[in-house]
Design a protein around this motif. Structure first.
Motif, short mmCIF file in Angstrom:
data_model
loop_
_atom_site.label_atom_id
_atom_site.label_comp_id
_atom_site.label_asym_id
_atom_site.label_seq_id
_atom_site.Cartn_x
_atom_site.Cartn_y
_atom_site.Cartn_z
N GLN A 19 20.25 35.85 45.60
CA GLN A 19 21.06 36.39 44.63
C GLN A 19 22.47 35.57 44.91
O GLN A 19 23.44 35.89 43.97
CB GLN A 19 21.31 37.77 45.03
N ASP A 22 23.89 34.36 41.29
CA ASP A 22 24.46 35.43 40.64
C ASP A 22 25.52 36.03 41.14
O ASP A 22 26.72 36.47 40.21
CB ASP A 22 23.31 36.57 40.40
N ARG A 25 28.73 33.68 40.39
CA ARG A 25 28.86 33.61 38.77
C ARG A 25 29.54 34.85 38.28
O ARG A 25 30.25 34.51 37.36
CB ARG A 25 27.61 33.54 37.79
N ARG A 26 29.29 35.97 38.93
CA ARG A 26 29.81 37.30 38.83
C ARG A 26 31.39 37.11 39.20
O ARG A 26 32.17 37.66 38.42
CB ARG A 26 29.02 38.44 39.27
N GLU A 29 33.07 34.75 36.71
CA GLU A 29 33.48 35.50 35.24
C GLU A 29 34.78 36.36 35.58
O GLU A 29 35.58 36.61 34.60
CB GLU A 29 32.46 36.50 34.95
N SER A 87 30.77 30.23 35.98
CA SER A 87 30.24 31.41 35.58
C SER A 87 28.94 31.21 34.71
O SER A 87 28.05 31.92 34.60
CB SER A 87 31.13 32.41 34.97
N HIS A 88 28.90 29.97 34.04
CA HIS A 88 27.79 29.71 33.15
C HIS A 88 26.91 28.62 33.42
O HIS A 88 25.95 28.52 32.76
CB HIS A 88 28.44 29.67 31.75
N THR A 106 18.60 25.82 42.42
CA THR A 106 19.55 27.14 42.88
C THR A 106 20.61 26.87 43.66
O THR A 106 21.76 27.03 43.63
CB THR A 106 18.55 28.15 43.08
N THR A 110 24.21 26.73 43.02
CA THR A 110 25.39 27.54 43.75
C THR A 110 26.50 26.93 44.52
O THR A 110 27.67 27.35 44.24
CB THR A 110 24.30 28.50 44.90
N SER A 113 28.75 25.58 41.60
CA SER A 113 29.56 26.80 40.95
C SER A 113 30.64 27.22 41.93
O SER A 113 31.64 27.47 41.50
CB SER A 113 28.59 27.62 40.54
#
Length: 203
Positions: A19, A22, A25-26, A29, A87-88, A106, A110, A113
């Motif tokens: 996770q 995710d 990225r959340r 955002e 985020s994207h 991944t 990560t 990002s």
């Protein structure tokens, strides 16, 4: 049979590696939305009030404040783009179907990002500081418009009222400076024609 709390926490810990991307990225955002909103707000405020704010500044202060604002907006824009990247992710055309390759991708995504998000936050802080500095320059170098010398008075004569700045009086003639800054002229009024003289804030 209910699952023991320790086992449940361990299950959640085991799921975290899957996770991480995710979660990053959340978070990105949220920063992206905040940066976009702040940039839009500052743009609206400065477009509507910017010219009035800089009207009474010396030329060097206008250049400095404008440079700080421009640099601040560029940093906020860069921060927004970095937050979008975080985020994207990067554009990719390949669909990873191999487990080991997916794990490697991944982990790398990560890290990338997270790095982009950290840079976006740095741009956000620096951009806000630069815009705030431009406001500080405007406040500290503000020059109130020079007021013309002499008290403004309204002189009532037998021929009507005259408003101007009191320039001189020799007991026989009252001299008033009338007109705006571009077209000033001195008007002499005989004291024998003066019925009343009253100070006024401005003509």
């Amino acid at each position: 049979m209910s699952q023991r709390p320790e086992s449940r926490w361990q299950d959640l810990a085991d799921e975290l590696p899957f996770q991480q991307l995710d979660i990053v990225r959340r978070r990105a955002e949220g920063w992206r939305n905040g940066l976009a909103g702040l940039t839009g707000l500052l743009t609206a405020v400065l477009v509507l009030k910017g010219r009035e704010t800089f009207t009474e500044l010396p030329s060097w202060a206008v250049a400095l404040a404008s440079g700080l604002i421009a640099a601040g907006f560029l940093l906020l824009l860069a921060g927004t783009l970095l937050a979008v990247r975080a985020s994207h992710g990067r554009r990719t055309e390949d669909i990873v179907t191999n487990g080991a390759v997916l794990e490697e991708w991944t982990e790398q995504e990560t890290k990338d990002s997270q790095r982009a998000l950290s840079r976006a936050i740095g741009c956000f802080v620096a951009g806000v500081l630069l815009v705030a500095s431009s406001v500080g320059v405007a406040w500290t170098t503000f020059q109130s418009p020079a007021r013309p010398s002499g008290q403004s008075v309204q002189v009532t004569t037998v021929g009507g009222a005259v408003c101007g700045r009191l320039a001189a009086s020799d007991g026989k003639t009252l001299r008033l400076v009338t007109g705006g800054a571009q077209k000033q002229h001195v008007r002499a009024v005989a004291m024998t024609d003066v019925l009343a003289v009253a100070p006024v804030p401005a003509c």
